[in-house]
Design a protein around this motif. Structure first.
Motif, PDB file in Angstrom:
ATOM      1  N   GLY A 167       0.810  -1.213   0.000  1.00  0.00           N
ATOM      2  CA  GLY A 167       0.000   0.000   0.000  1.00  0.00           C
ATOM      3  C   GLY A 167       0.845   1.266   0.000  1.00  0.00           C
ATOM      4  N   GLU A 168       2.022   1.182   0.633  1.00  0.00           N
ATOM      5  CA  GLU A 168       2.866   2.387   0.732  1.00  0.00           C
ATOM      6  C   GLU A 168       3.271   2.930  -0.636  1.00  0.00           C
ATOM      7  OE1 GLU A 168       6.121   1.834   3.374  1.00  0.00           O
ATOM      8  OE2 GLU A 168       4.829   1.831   5.139  1.00  0.00           O
ATOM      9  N   ASN A 222      -1.308   1.766   3.443  1.00  0.00           N
ATOM     10  CA  ASN A 222      -1.359   3.225   3.309  1.00  0.00           C
ATOM     11  C   ASN A 222      -2.676   3.789   3.837  1.00  0.00           C
ATOM     12  OD1 ASN A 222      -2.551   1.772   1.138  1.00  0.00           O
ATOM     13  ND2 ASN A 222      -2.739   3.634  -0.039  1.00  0.00           N
ATOM     14  N   GLY A 249      -8.902  -3.360   7.010  1.00  0.00           N
ATOM     15  CA  GLY A 249      -7.677  -3.375   6.205  1.00  0.00           C
ATOM     16  C   GLY A 249      -7.917  -4.010   4.839  1.00  0.00           C
ATOM     17  N   MET A 250      -8.690  -5.088   4.838  1.00  0.00           N
ATOM     18  CA  MET A 250      -8.992  -5.751   3.553  1.00  0.00           C
ATOM     19  C   MET A 250      -9.777  -4.808   2.639  1.00  0.00           C
ATOM     20  SD  MET A 250      -9.778  -9.703   4.542  1.00  0.00           S
ATOM     21  CE  MET A 250      -9.935  -9.816   6.309  1.00  0.00           C
ATOM     22  N   THR A 302      -7.543  -2.442   0.892  1.00  0.00           N
ATOM     23  CA  THR A 302      -6.860  -2.978  -0.300  1.00  0.00           C
ATOM     24  C   THR A 302      -7.777  -2.883  -1.526  1.00  0.00           C
ATOM     25  OG1 THR A 302      -7.545  -5.313  -0.153  1.00  0.00           O
ATOM     26  CG2 THR A 302      -5.628  -4.679   1.146  1.00  0.00           C
ATOM     27  N   ALA A 309      -8.428  -7.591  -1.255  1.00  0.00           N
ATOM     28  CA  ALA A 309      -8.961  -8.176  -0.020  1.00  0.00           C
ATOM     29  C   ALA A 309      -8.137  -9.373   0.458  1.00  0.00           C
ATOM     30  CB  ALA A 309     -10.440  -8.541  -0.138  1.00  0.00           C
ATOM     31  N   THR A 356      -6.509 -12.510   1.611  1.00  0.00           N
ATOM     32  CA  THR A 356      -6.994 -13.894   1.634  1.00  0.00           C
ATOM     33  C   THR A 356      -8.496 -13.946   1.922  1.00  0.00           C
ATOM     34  OG1 THR A 356      -6.653 -14.028   4.005  1.00  0.00           O
ATOM     35  CG2 THR A 356      -4.807 -14.710   2.627  1.00  0.00           C
ATOM     36  N   GLY A 357      -9.046 -12.822   2.375  1.00  0.00           N
ATOM     37  CA  GLY A 357     -10.458 -12.808   2.775  1.00  0.00           C
ATOM     38  C   GLY A 357     -10.662 -13.188   4.234  1.00  0.00           C
ATOM     39  N   TYR A 372      -6.243 -11.799  10.574  1.00  0.00           N
ATOM     40  CA  TYR A 372      -5.038 -12.283  11.269  1.00  0.00           C
ATOM     41  C   TYR A 372      -3.895 -12.637  10.334  1.00  0.00           C
ATOM     42  CZ  TYR A 372      -7.847 -12.218  15.465  1.00  0.00           C
ATOM     43  OH  TYR A 372      -8.640 -11.801  16.497  1.00  0.00           O
ATOM     44  N   THR A 374      -1.468  -9.195   3.440  1.00  0.00           N
ATOM     45  CA  THR A 374      -1.495  -9.431   1.995  1.00  0.00           C
ATOM     46  C   THR A 374      -0.245 -10.183   1.519  1.00  0.00           C
ATOM     47  OG1 THR A 374      -0.660  -7.198   1.677  1.00  0.00           O
ATOM     48  CG2 THR A 374      -3.019  -7.509   1.415  1.00  0.00           C
TER      49      THR A 374
HETATM   50  N1  UDP Z   1      -5.633  -8.143   5.878  1.00  0.00           N
HETATM   51  C1  UDP Z   1      -6.239  -9.272   6.427  1.00  0.00           C
HETATM   52  N2  UDP Z   1      -6.211 -10.437   5.730  1.00  0.00           N
HETATM   53  C2  UDP Z   1      -5.585 -10.569   4.533  1.00  0.00           C
HETATM   54  C3  UDP Z   1      -4.963  -9.435   3.982  1.00  0.00           C
HETATM   55  C4  UDP Z   1      -5.001  -8.231   4.677  1.00  0.00           C
HETATM   56  O1  UDP Z   1      -6.772  -9.207   7.518  1.00  0.00           O
HETATM   57  O2  UDP Z   1      -5.594 -11.663   3.947  1.00  0.00           O
HETATM   58  C5  UDP Z   1      -5.731  -6.840   6.570  1.00  0.00           C
HETATM   59  C6  UDP Z   1      -4.712  -6.672   7.679  1.00  0.00           C
HETATM   60  O3  UDP Z   1      -5.286  -5.890   8.700  1.00  0.00           O
HETATM   61  C7  UDP Z   1      -3.608  -5.879   6.977  1.00  0.00           C
HETATM   62  C8  UDP Z   1      -4.427  -4.938   6.101  1.00  0.00           C
HETATM   63  O4  UDP Z   1      -5.505  -5.779   5.652  1.00  0.00           O
HETATM   64  O5  UDP Z   1      -2.789  -5.194   7.866  1.00  0.00           O
HETATM   65  C9  UDP Z   1      -3.711  -4.328   4.943  1.00  0.00           C
HETATM   66  O6  UDP Z   1      -2.876  -5.252   4.309  1.00  0.00           O
HETATM   67  P1  UDP Z   1      -1.273  -5.230   4.477  1.00  0.00           P
HETATM   68  O7  UDP Z   1      -0.897  -4.792   5.845  1.00  0.00           O
HETATM   69  O8  UDP Z   1      -0.756  -6.550   4.024  1.00  0.00           O
HETATM   70  O9  UDP Z   1      -0.879  -4.105   3.424  1.00  0.00           O
HETATM   71  P2  UDP Z   1       0.573  -3.643   2.926  1.00  0.00           P
HETATM   72  O10 UDP Z   1       1.497  -3.697   4.098  1.00  0.00           O
HETATM   73  O11 UDP Z   1       0.974  -4.588   1.872  1.00  0.00           O
HETATM   74  O12 UDP Z   1       0.339  -2.279   2.396  1.00  0.00           O
END
Ligand code: UDP
Length: 249
Positions: A17-18, A58, A79-80, A83, A135, A137-138, A141, A144
């Motif tokens: 996301g960053e 982000n 968080g999902m 995304t 999203a 894995t859906g 815990y 991504t």
């Molecule tokens: N998340 C989740 N299950 C997943 C993917 C993501 O619960 O299968 C949630 C989790 O809170 C995660 C947020 O979505 O912190 C954002 O995804 P992630 O932190 O992986 O984003 P990235 O660091 O890649 O920007």
């Protein structure tokens, strides 16, 4: 599609996301999204089959929500959803650049995107569409990264490419320590054992290790790195079970 001479024919690209927020401290900067999309267009142009797992950090991470009193699982669903917002922004931008896409989500929201269907995602790639997977894995815990590892396996990708802000995996955080050295190759076993090395979640690494899915980590915006990675050039860090851990010279 025209046959390709690239080293990797089908890749899973994990975009954090960053990468979507540019210089901002939060949210989506359309200029940053355009930069990401332009890199993806370059590998689309050389006939790479691409699935993208997009992060949401982000906008929102469940673990940060939990620190502020939001139930962890609820925060993870938030968080999902973050995304999905990033996925839509990336889809819109890619299509404006003339790259055909389909977005699929692990949480069903048919008004917004297709639901994830493995065989359909593969078919889209075969037809030359870039598939954006949102999203994660859906389920809560996990992150991504785990979604990326899972999807790379089930979509039979040749490699999982993780685009980061720094050019590979380092002995210590290169943004904090001057003496940090980059690994050229890294055996999964070492990556999992040396907790100080931040590559991906342990669950994502373990899944990649168990199923022999090589992982490449590199900086997305540097010197057409993505094209170089697809062509098999030696960039960033390459992780696998059958390589010796070696530092870059
Ligand atoms: N998340 C989740 N299950 C997943 C993917 C993501 O619960 O299968 C949630 C989790 O809170 C995660 C947020 O979505 O912190 C954002 O995804 P992630 O932190 O992986 O984003 P990235 O660091 O890649 O920007």
């Amino acid at each position: 599609m025209t046959p390709t001479r690239n080293r990797f024919k089908r890749i899973l690209l994990k975009v954090g996301g960053e990468s979507m927020m540019g210089e901002r401290s939060y949210g989506i900067d359309p200029r940053a999204v355009l930069k990401v999309a332009k890199q993806i267009k370059k590998i689309y142009a050389i006939h790479t089959q691409v699935a993208i797992v997009i992060g949401g950090g982000n906008i929102f991470r469940g673990i940060a929500g939990a620190k502020n009193g939001i139930d962890r699982a609820t925060g993870d669903y938030m968080g999902m959803l973050a995304t999905v917002m990033n996925g839509l922004a990336l889809q819109d931008t890619l299509e404006k650049l003339g790259v055909p896409t389909r977005m699929q989500t692990a949480l069903s929201m048919p008004a917004v995107a297709e639901s994830f269907i493995r065989r359909r995602a593969i078919r889209h790639m075969e037809k030359g569409r870039v598939v954006i997977l949102a999203a994660g894995t859906g389920v809560p815990y996990v992150t991504t990264d785990t979604g990326a590892s899972l999807h790379a396996l089930e979509l039979k990708c040749d490699v999982l490419m993780k685009a980061t802000k720094v050019d590979g995996v380092f002995t210590k955080d290169p943004t904090k320590y001057e003496g940090a050295k980059r690994y050229k190759t890294l055996n999964f076993k070492d990556a999992i054992e040396k907790k100080a090395i931040q590559v991906m979640d342990t669950s994502a690494l373990a899944m990649s290790q168990e199923n022999n899915m090589p992982v490449m980590v590199f900086e997305l915006f540097k010197n057409s790195n993505l094209v170089k990675a697809v062509k098999g050039e030696d960039i960033g860090t390459y992780l696998a079970s059958d390589v010796k851990t070696e530092l870059a010279k």
